[in-house]
Design an enzyme around this catalytic site. Structure first.
Site, PDB file in Angstrom:
ATOM      1  N   HIS A   1       2.318  -7.547  21.501  1.00 38.73           N
ATOM      2  CA  HIS A   1       3.472  -6.650  21.626  1.00 38.73           C
ATOM      3  C   HIS A   1       4.707  -7.472  21.941  1.00 38.73           C
ATOM      4  O   HIS A   1       4.612  -8.519  22.594  1.00 38.73           O
ATOM      5  CB  HIS A   1       3.252  -5.608  22.736  1.00 38.73           C
ATOM      6  CG  HIS A   1       4.117  -4.405  22.569  1.00 38.73           C
ATOM      7  ND1 HIS A   1       5.384  -4.342  23.083  1.00 38.73           N
ATOM      8  CD2 HIS A   1       3.895  -3.248  21.909  1.00 38.73           C
ATOM      9  CE1 HIS A   1       5.910  -3.167  22.755  1.00 38.73           C
ATOM     10  NE2 HIS A   1       5.035  -2.482  22.049  1.00 38.73           N
ATOM     11  N   HIS A  22       4.655  -2.799  12.834  1.00 43.03           N
ATOM     12  CA  HIS A  22       4.992  -1.640  13.677  1.00 43.03           C
ATOM     13  C   HIS A  22       3.913  -0.561  13.440  1.00 43.03           C
ATOM     14  O   HIS A  22       2.740  -0.828  13.616  1.00 43.03           O
ATOM     15  CB  HIS A  22       6.423  -1.212  13.355  1.00 43.03           C
ATOM     16  CG  HIS A  22       7.033  -0.209  14.292  1.00 43.03           C
ATOM     17  ND1 HIS A  22       6.556   0.053  15.547  1.00 43.03           N
ATOM     18  CD2 HIS A  22       8.107   0.623  14.138  1.00 43.03           C
ATOM     19  CE1 HIS A  22       7.291   0.993  16.138  1.00 43.03           C
ATOM     20  NE2 HIS A  22       8.235   1.365  15.295  1.00 43.03           N
ATOM     21  N   ASP A  52      -2.061   0.978  18.749  1.00 43.99           N
ATOM     22  CA  ASP A  52      -2.680   1.146  17.424  1.00 43.99           C
ATOM     23  C   ASP A  52      -4.124   0.672  17.369  1.00 43.99           C
ATOM     24  O   ASP A  52      -4.821   0.925  16.384  1.00 43.99           O
ATOM     25  CB  ASP A  52      -1.846   0.398  16.376  1.00 43.99           C
ATOM     26  CG  ASP A  52      -0.444   0.962  16.290  1.00 43.99           C
ATOM     27  OD1 ASP A  52      -0.310   2.199  16.311  1.00 43.99           O
ATOM     28  OD2 ASP A  52       0.518   0.173  16.226  1.00 43.99           O
ATOM     29  N   SER A  75      11.434   1.650  14.898  1.00 42.82           N
ATOM     30  CA  SER A  75      11.715   3.022  14.444  1.00 42.82           C
ATOM     31  C   SER A  75      12.805   3.668  15.284  1.00 42.82           C
ATOM     32  O   SER A  75      13.726   4.303  14.741  1.00 42.82           O
ATOM     33  CB  SER A  75      10.443   3.879  14.444  1.00 42.82           C
ATOM     34  OG  SER A  75       9.756   3.808  15.670  1.00 42.82           O
ATOM     35  N   ARG A 121      -1.168   3.425  26.588  1.00 42.75           N
ATOM     36  CA  ARG A 121      -1.468   4.369  25.496  1.00 42.75           C
ATOM     37  C   ARG A 121      -2.853   4.060  24.906  1.00 42.75           C
ATOM     38  O   ARG A 121      -3.565   4.947  24.462  1.00 42.75           O
ATOM     39  CB  ARG A 121      -0.381   4.315  24.412  1.00 42.75           C
ATOM     40  CG  ARG A 121       1.018   4.644  24.943  1.00 42.75           C
ATOM     41  CD  ARG A 121       2.090   4.403  23.898  1.00 42.75           C
ATOM     42  NE  ARG A 121       2.138   3.007  23.481  1.00 42.75           N
ATOM     43  CZ  ARG A 121       2.904   2.534  22.509  1.00 42.75           C
ATOM     44  NH1 ARG A 121       3.697   3.362  21.841  1.00 42.75           N
ATOM     45  NH2 ARG A 121       2.892   1.249  22.190  1.00 42.75           N
TER      46      ARG A 121
HETATM   47  N1  HAX Z   1      -2.665 -11.870  15.984  1.00 38.93           N
HETATM   48  C1  HAX Z   1      -2.334 -13.124  15.626  1.00 38.93           C
HETATM   49  N2  HAX Z   1      -1.188 -13.727  15.941  1.00 38.93           N
HETATM   50  C2  HAX Z   1      -0.336 -13.044  16.712  1.00 38.93           C
HETATM   51  C3  HAX Z   1      -0.618 -11.757  17.189  1.00 38.93           C
HETATM   52  C4  HAX Z   1      -1.829 -11.159  16.780  1.00 38.93           C
HETATM   53  N3  HAX Z   1      -2.149  -9.913  17.132  1.00 38.93           N
HETATM   54  N4  HAX Z   1       0.422 -11.328  17.937  1.00 38.93           N
HETATM   55  C5  HAX Z   1       1.329 -12.339  17.947  1.00 38.93           C
HETATM   56  N5  HAX Z   1       0.876 -13.363  17.194  1.00 38.93           N
HETATM   57  C6  HAX Z   1       1.566 -14.596  16.866  1.00 38.93           C
HETATM   58  C7  HAX Z   1       2.868 -14.282  16.154  1.00 38.93           C
HETATM   59  O1  HAX Z   1       2.618 -14.008  14.771  1.00 38.93           O
HETATM   60  C8  HAX Z   1       3.655 -15.548  16.407  1.00 38.93           C
HETATM   61  O2  HAX Z   1       3.155 -16.547  15.549  1.00 38.93           O
HETATM   62  P1  HAX Z   1       4.144 -17.663  14.900  1.00 38.93           P
HETATM   63  O3  HAX Z   1       4.739 -18.383  16.066  1.00 38.93           O
HETATM   64  O4  HAX Z   1       3.207 -18.463  14.074  1.00 38.93           O
HETATM   65  O5  HAX Z   1       5.150 -16.904  14.109  1.00 38.93           O
HETATM   66  C9  HAX Z   1       3.247 -15.886  17.836  1.00 38.93           C
HETATM   67  O6  HAX Z   1       1.967 -15.255  18.048  1.00 38.93           O
HETATM   68  C10 HAX Z   1       4.208 -15.414  18.913  1.00 38.93           C
HETATM   69  O7  HAX Z   1       4.410 -14.033  18.739  1.00 38.93           O
HETATM   70  P2  HAX Z   1       4.714 -13.096  19.997  1.00 38.93           P
HETATM   71  O8  HAX Z   1       5.988 -13.563  20.595  1.00 38.93           O
HETATM   72  O9  HAX Z   1       3.509 -13.032  20.858  1.00 38.93           O
HETATM   73  O10 HAX Z   1       4.841 -11.672  19.320  1.00 38.93           O
HETATM   74  P3  HAX Z   1       6.150 -10.992  18.699  1.00 38.93           P
HETATM   75  O11 HAX Z   1       6.929 -10.381  19.792  1.00 38.93           O
HETATM   76  O12 HAX Z   1       6.859 -11.915  17.793  1.00 38.93           O
HETATM   77  O13 HAX Z   1       5.488  -9.859  17.781  1.00 38.93           O
HETATM   78  C11 HAX Z   1       3.945  -8.153  17.281  1.00 38.93           C
HETATM   79  C12 HAX Z   1       4.905  -8.725  18.327  1.00 38.93           C
HETATM   80  C13 HAX Z   1       3.468  -6.793  17.749  1.00 38.93           C
HETATM   81  C14 HAX Z   1       4.677  -7.973  15.960  1.00 38.93           C
HETATM   82  C15 HAX Z   1       2.737  -9.131  17.132  1.00 38.93           C
HETATM   83  O14 HAX Z   1       2.038  -9.213  18.346  1.00 38.93           O
HETATM   84  C16 HAX Z   1       1.795  -8.730  16.022  1.00 38.93           C
HETATM   85  O15 HAX Z   1       2.017  -9.107  14.862  1.00 38.93           O
HETATM   86  N6  HAX Z   1       0.700  -7.963  16.337  1.00 38.93           N
HETATM   87  C17 HAX Z   1      -0.216  -7.476  15.318  1.00 38.93           C
HETATM   88  C18 HAX Z   1       0.381  -6.277  14.588  1.00 38.93           C
HETATM   89  C19 HAX Z   1       0.436  -5.057  15.489  1.00 38.93           C
HETATM   90  O16 HAX Z   1      -0.527  -4.688  16.124  1.00 38.93           O
HETATM   91  N7  HAX Z   1       1.596  -4.374  15.515  1.00 38.93           N
HETATM   92  C20 HAX Z   1       1.777  -3.139  16.293  1.00 38.93           C
HETATM   93  C21 HAX Z   1       2.577  -3.364  17.555  1.00 38.93           C
HETATM   94  C22 HAX Z   1       2.769  -2.101  18.369  1.00 38.93           C
HETATM   95  C23 HAX Z   1       3.615  -1.140  17.618  1.00 38.93           C
HETATM   96  O17 HAX Z   1       4.788  -1.296  17.376  1.00 38.93           O
HETATM   97  N8  HAX Z   1       2.991  -0.100  17.161  1.00 38.93           N
HETATM   98  O18 HAX Z   1       3.581   0.754  16.323  1.00 38.93           O
END
Ligand code: HAX
Length: 434
Positions: free
Chosen positions: A318, A271, A373, A241, A327
């Protein structure tokens, strides 16, 4: 010029001079190498932006102008009789780089209350959408409908000097921040409360008045809104964002256009939408398990099932953080203080204990700990706000403080249009003889 704007104007020349001198001396120095993996994998860890208002440390979490969340909770002014920080104070701190006093905060509350008039056509534009439109869709339509009021757009069309850009961006940002709670509350009341709208109470602070217009008039919920609006406001420059607002703003799109872009990014499930996904996932778990008090083993089983189905566990992980999000901890402390016996809080606490071990054991999740979140939905549900599709709109109202303070600074510092280079796999393979 109002006093807040005048105060801000005194900050610009020294900041410009500081950056100019720094660039003259160190502009050609390197910040490190960019790897091929970084280019393919979301530019992770690549320093490519300036965001003066806050900085995220992977171990410690966010600091706003150098202050951690517990420090802000201690130092920022409070509502009379309250104990949570006022978001007005947070905005003053990040915009001015100065800890506010009670007068600064009162001045901002008054300024936003004065600016909070929303033209009727905004409500009509929202009303044109079906009630089934997601609240974030309604929110973005509302923001774009507000754009008829853009001071920057009108001034640019008239023809203004570059040195004046920040002034009109400031006006748009302040008007937008002032009006968003009204728009958001309108969406909430329209979608879930039979369009039984509540008039603003200009005597209240910005977050307290927002709680009031949403229809939650108890002091504890107002305190929650003050905390919520403070801690969701800013998370340095590279999150989707914040980056979207900065990027779109760099084309001299005005604050309304830039903020709408950011809100479309916040509406993504990886996000901000994660805050609704968390509560949805939790309620689905309770339903499937047939209990409101699942054991840790039952939760663990459900988490394994989520992963086996190829889904993420919302609220965990994250891109930058490698520890539990402060937070999250601030919200957990609020729950411990105000609702320690809430059954859903107990479920959230058990999820907090169970999930990190499971995610860690996958060997691929870089941060197995909860993010912001993972907790917010439970707090809102406790006070009866059960319509979780709306939760990301609350995040969006708060996020306006950080991204719009940054947008004002972007124009004050005459940041240029953003235009990084891109390449192709073929070119990269040729470069490395692959
Ligand atoms: N559950 C399952 N798998 C997860 C995970 C979770 N909570 N978090 C990461 N992973 C997976 C990824 O999908 C990725 O899998 P692949 O290799 O199969 O693609 C792997 O672990 C490596 O990912 P990462 O490097 O640890 O995480 P990223 O930096 O790529 O992504 C995210 C960060 C926040 C998008 C990710 O942790 C996620 O999808 N979390 C769940 C959704 C979430 O809570 N989002 C909110 C984040 C905070 C925010 O911005 N709030 O607004």
């Amino acid at each position: 010029m109002d006093r807040i704007k005048e105060h801000f104007s005194t900050k610009i020349a020294p900041a410009q001079a500081e950056i100019k001198a720094f660039l003259a001396k160190h502009g050609e120095e390197s910040l490190g190498e960019i790897t091929v993996a970084q280019v393919y994998q979301g530019m992770r860890g690549m320093t490519a932006l300036i965001c003066e208002t806050s900085k995220l440390d992977s171990q410690e979490g966010i600091r706003f102008r150098g202050y951690s969340i517990p420090e802000l909770q201690a130092k920022l002014p409070k509502y009379p009789g309250g104990s949570e920080p006022l978001p007005e104070g947070l905005f003053h701190l990040i915009l001015m780089n100065e800890m506010p006093d009670d007068d600064d905060v009162r001045r901002l509350s008054n300024s936003w209350a004065r600016r909070a008039i929303v033209p009727q056509h905004v409500f009509k534009a929202i009303d044109a959408l079906p009630l089934t439109a997601h609240p974030m869709t309604q929110f973005v339509v509302g923001i774009m409908a507000l754009r008829t009021e853009t001071e920057f757009g009108k001034a640019y069309a008239r023809g203004i000097s570059k040195s004046e850009y920040w002034e009109y961006t400031y006006e748009d940002a302040m008007n937008l921040i002032a009006r968003l709670p009204r728009v958001a509350a309108y969406i909430y009341r329209r979608t879930y409360k039979n369009s039984d709208h509540i008039e603003p109470d200009p005597k209240l602070d910005w977050a307290g008045n927002f709680a009031h217009m949403l229809g939650y008039d108890n002091e504890e919920f107002r305190e929650l809104m003050r905390l919520y609006m403070t801690i969701h406001s800013d998370h340095e420059g590279g999150n989707v964002s914040a980056h979207a607002v900065h990027l779109v703003g760099s084309a001299l799109s005005d604050a309304y256009q830039s903020f709408a872009a950011g809100m479309n990014g916040l509406a993504g499930p990886l996000h901000g939408l994660a805050n609704q996904e968390v509560i949805k996932w939790t309620l689905e778990m309770l339903e499937e398990l047939g209990t409101q008090e699942p054991s840790k083993d039952q939760i663990a089983q459900y988490v394994h099932q989520t992963l086996a189905n190829g889904k993420v566990v919302p609220g965990f992980g994250h891109a930058v953080l490698r520890k539990t999000d402060p937070r999250y901890m601030a919200q957990r402390e609020f729950a411990q203080k105000h609702m320690p016996e809430d059954p859903l809080f107990k479920v959230v606490s058990n999820i907090f204990e169970v999930v990190p071990g499971i995610l860690e054991a996958t060997g691929k999740v870089k941060n197995p700990y909860p993010n912001v979140d993972a907790h917010s939905g439970q707090l809102l549900m406790h006070y009866g706000m059960v319509e979780y599709d709306f939760f990301t709109v609350l995040f969006g109202v708060s996020r306006s403080l950080g991204v719009l303070a940054n947008l004002i600074w972007d124009r004050a510092l005459a940041m240029p249009i953003e235009r990084p280079d891109s390449t192709t796999t073929l070119l990269l393979k040729q470069k490395f003889n692959a």
